[in-house]
Design a protein around this motif. Structure first.
Motif, PDB file in Angstrom:
ATOM      1  N   VAL A 263     102.133 -10.091  68.752  1.00  0.00           N
ATOM      2  CA  VAL A 263     101.166  -9.002  68.750  1.00  0.00           C
ATOM      3  C   VAL A 263     101.626  -7.929  69.729  1.00  0.00           C
ATOM      4  O   VAL A 263     102.298  -8.219  70.730  1.00  0.00           O
ATOM      5  N   THR A 264     101.285  -6.659  69.417  1.00  0.00           N
ATOM      6  CA  THR A 264     101.532  -5.523  70.320  1.00  0.00           C
ATOM      7  C   THR A 264     100.189  -5.086  70.881  1.00  0.00           C
ATOM      8  O   THR A 264      99.454  -4.333  70.243  1.00  0.00           O
ATOM      9  N   PRO A 265      99.812  -5.520  72.075  1.00  0.00           N
ATOM     10  CA  PRO A 265      98.445  -5.311  72.556  1.00  0.00           C
ATOM     11  C   PRO A 265      98.104  -3.856  72.860  1.00  0.00           C
ATOM     12  O   PRO A 265      96.923  -3.485  72.828  1.00  0.00           O
TER      13      PRO A 265
ATOM     14  N   GLN B 286      93.871  -3.226  80.611  1.00  0.00           N
ATOM     15  CA  GLN B 286      93.912  -4.674  80.838  1.00  0.00           C
ATOM     16  C   GLN B 286      93.330  -5.381  79.622  1.00  0.00           C
ATOM     17  O   GLN B 286      92.217  -5.074  79.192  1.00  0.00           O
ATOM     18  N   VAL B 287      94.088  -6.307  79.078  1.00  0.00           N
ATOM     19  CA  VAL B 287      93.674  -6.998  77.862  1.00  0.00           C
ATOM     20  C   VAL B 287      93.755  -8.499  78.086  1.00  0.00           C
ATOM     21  O   VAL B 287      94.460  -8.985  78.980  1.00  0.00           O
ATOM     22  N   PHE B 288      93.025  -9.219  77.242  1.00  0.00           N
ATOM     23  CA  PHE B 288      93.089 -10.677  77.188  1.00  0.00           C
ATOM     24  C   PHE B 288      93.565 -11.065  75.790  1.00  0.00           C
ATOM     25  O   PHE B 288      92.958 -10.659  74.786  1.00  0.00           O
ATOM     26  N   LEU B 289      94.638 -11.816  75.734  1.00  0.00           N
ATOM     27  CA  LEU B 289      95.191 -12.290  74.465  1.00  0.00           C
ATOM     28  C   LEU B 289      94.747 -13.730  74.252  1.00  0.00           C
ATOM     29  O   LEU B 289      95.031 -14.601  75.068  1.00  0.00           O
TER      30      LEU B 289
ATOM     31  N   GLN C 270      94.183 -12.893  68.952  1.00  0.00           N
ATOM     32  CA  GLN C 270      93.206 -11.816  69.035  1.00  0.00           C
ATOM     33  C   GLN C 270      93.353 -11.099  70.366  1.00  0.00           C
ATOM     34  O   GLN C 270      93.685 -11.710  71.380  1.00  0.00           O
ATOM     35  N   VAL C 271      93.085  -9.787  70.349  1.00  0.00           N
ATOM     36  CA  VAL C 271      93.214  -8.948  71.537  1.00  0.00           C
ATOM     37  C   VAL C 271      91.826  -8.474  71.943  1.00  0.00           C
ATOM     38  O   VAL C 271      91.089  -7.895  71.130  1.00  0.00           O
TER      39      VAL C 271
ATOM     40  N   ASP D 186     104.366   0.353  78.313  1.00  0.00           N
ATOM     41  CA  ASP D 186     104.260  -0.897  77.544  1.00  0.00           C
ATOM     42  C   ASP D 186     103.774  -0.667  76.124  1.00  0.00           C
ATOM     43  O   ASP D 186     103.244  -1.580  75.486  1.00  0.00           O
ATOM     44  N   LYS D 187     103.930   0.542  75.615  1.00  0.00           N
ATOM     45  CA  LYS D 187     103.399   0.850  74.277  1.00  0.00           C
ATOM     46  C   LYS D 187     104.039   0.007  73.187  1.00  0.00           C
ATOM     47  O   LYS D 187     103.394  -0.334  72.194  1.00  0.00           O
TER      48      LYS D 187
END
Length: 291
Positions: free
Chosen positions: A225-227, A158-161, A142-143, A205-206
């Motif tokens: 996953v591609t965040p 900024q994401v959390f995986l 999950q992103v 980073d797309k």
């Protein structure tokens, strides 16, 4: 009586050897123990190691824990595995005196021992620890988008995986950034024993993908996953983010609600005023007394 005496004469040495074997297995537990891994539904081979020149005359395989059971024996060139243990029908003694167990079940983990006796009467005991693992399922990733802060550079996300493997234990989590030579991640970006990874993304980073790998000693699986696709500030033209929708929908909803309340109040006020006028017209006629 003579026949009974002969049978007892054969059995007594066996019982004595079994007692001595139990004592030796306790004494040599730490010195000769080895670990063996197996997978639920698969097979495992418990190898009986023999020194050079060790001519085996007898062999005894037993389960020591969680319950002590006799599994297989080899006496005078004859193998036997039909003992009433939990491995009945699943144990096979090979010609090299190694014991194969299949199909494995999750409750088969435990300690096993084999006693080897050569033609000179020398004994050798081995203890093996079997650990049976479940097959690792495909994890779920999950992103989560972090709230932008003042120190965050523009046009970044900024994401959390978060990675999770359902209904399994004794697994290890690791992350890999695809397309790079260095697969490792900074320890400061990992949380919850590696289940959560923090990533800072930019316009370059797309198409970057990240893989979560879950594994145990016998199996592994991964999910990719591609965040960047979850970053709302790079929504496609013509598509509105959830913030834009809120900025438009919420004020319109408030205006419509307020207009409805004003309309209802106005209708009620007009009706009350008209009723008062009618009462004023009727009252003088009813209040004139008859002469």
């Amino acid at each position: 009586m003579f026949w009974i005496w002969v049978v007892e004469g054969v059995c007594w040495p066996l019982r004595r050897r079994m007692a001595l074997w139990s004592l030796w297995s306790l004494l040599l537990w730490e010195a000769s123990s080895a670990q063996v891994h197996g997978q639920v539904g698969g097979s495992v081979l418990l190898v009986a190691e023999r020194p050079a020149g060790f001519q085996v005359r007898e062999a005894i395989w037993r389960s020591l824990w969680p319950s002590e059971e006799l599994l297989a024996t080899f006496f005078r060139g004859t193998p036997e595995t039909l003992y009433r243990s939990r491995f009945l029908g699943r144990a096979q003694l090979h010609s090299n005196l190694s014991l194969e167990l299949q199909p494995l079940e999750s409750g088969d983990s435990g300690n096993f021992s084999v006693l080897l006796v050569d033609t000179d009467g020398r004994a050798r005991t081995q203890v093996l620890q079997l650990k049976v693992y479940d097959v690792v399922p495909r994890p779920v990733v999950q992103v989560f988008i972090a709230v932008p802060g003042e120190a965050q550079p523009p046009k970044t996300c900024q994401v959390f995986l978060s990675c999770w493997a359902p209904n399994i234990s004794d697994i290890t989590y690791s992350w890999r950034r695809e397309g790079t030579i260095d697969f490792g991640m900074e320890p400061s970006d990992l949380f919850t024993d590696g289940q959560v990874l923090r990533v800072s993304l930019g316009p370059g980073d797309k198409s970057t993908t990240y893989s979560c790998i879950v594994s145990n000693p016998v199996s592994w699986d991964l999910a990719t996953v591609t965040p960047w696709e979850s970053c709302h500030h790079e929504a496609a033209p013509g598509n509105s983010s959830y913030k834009d929708v809120l900025l438009v929908v919420v004020p319109i909803s408030l205006l419509l609600t307020l207009a409805g309340l004003l309309s209802a109040w106005h209708s009620c006020y007009s009706g009350k005023k008209q009723k008062d006028v009618c009462n004023d017209r009727v009252t003088p006629e009813t209040e004139n007394p008859l002469v």
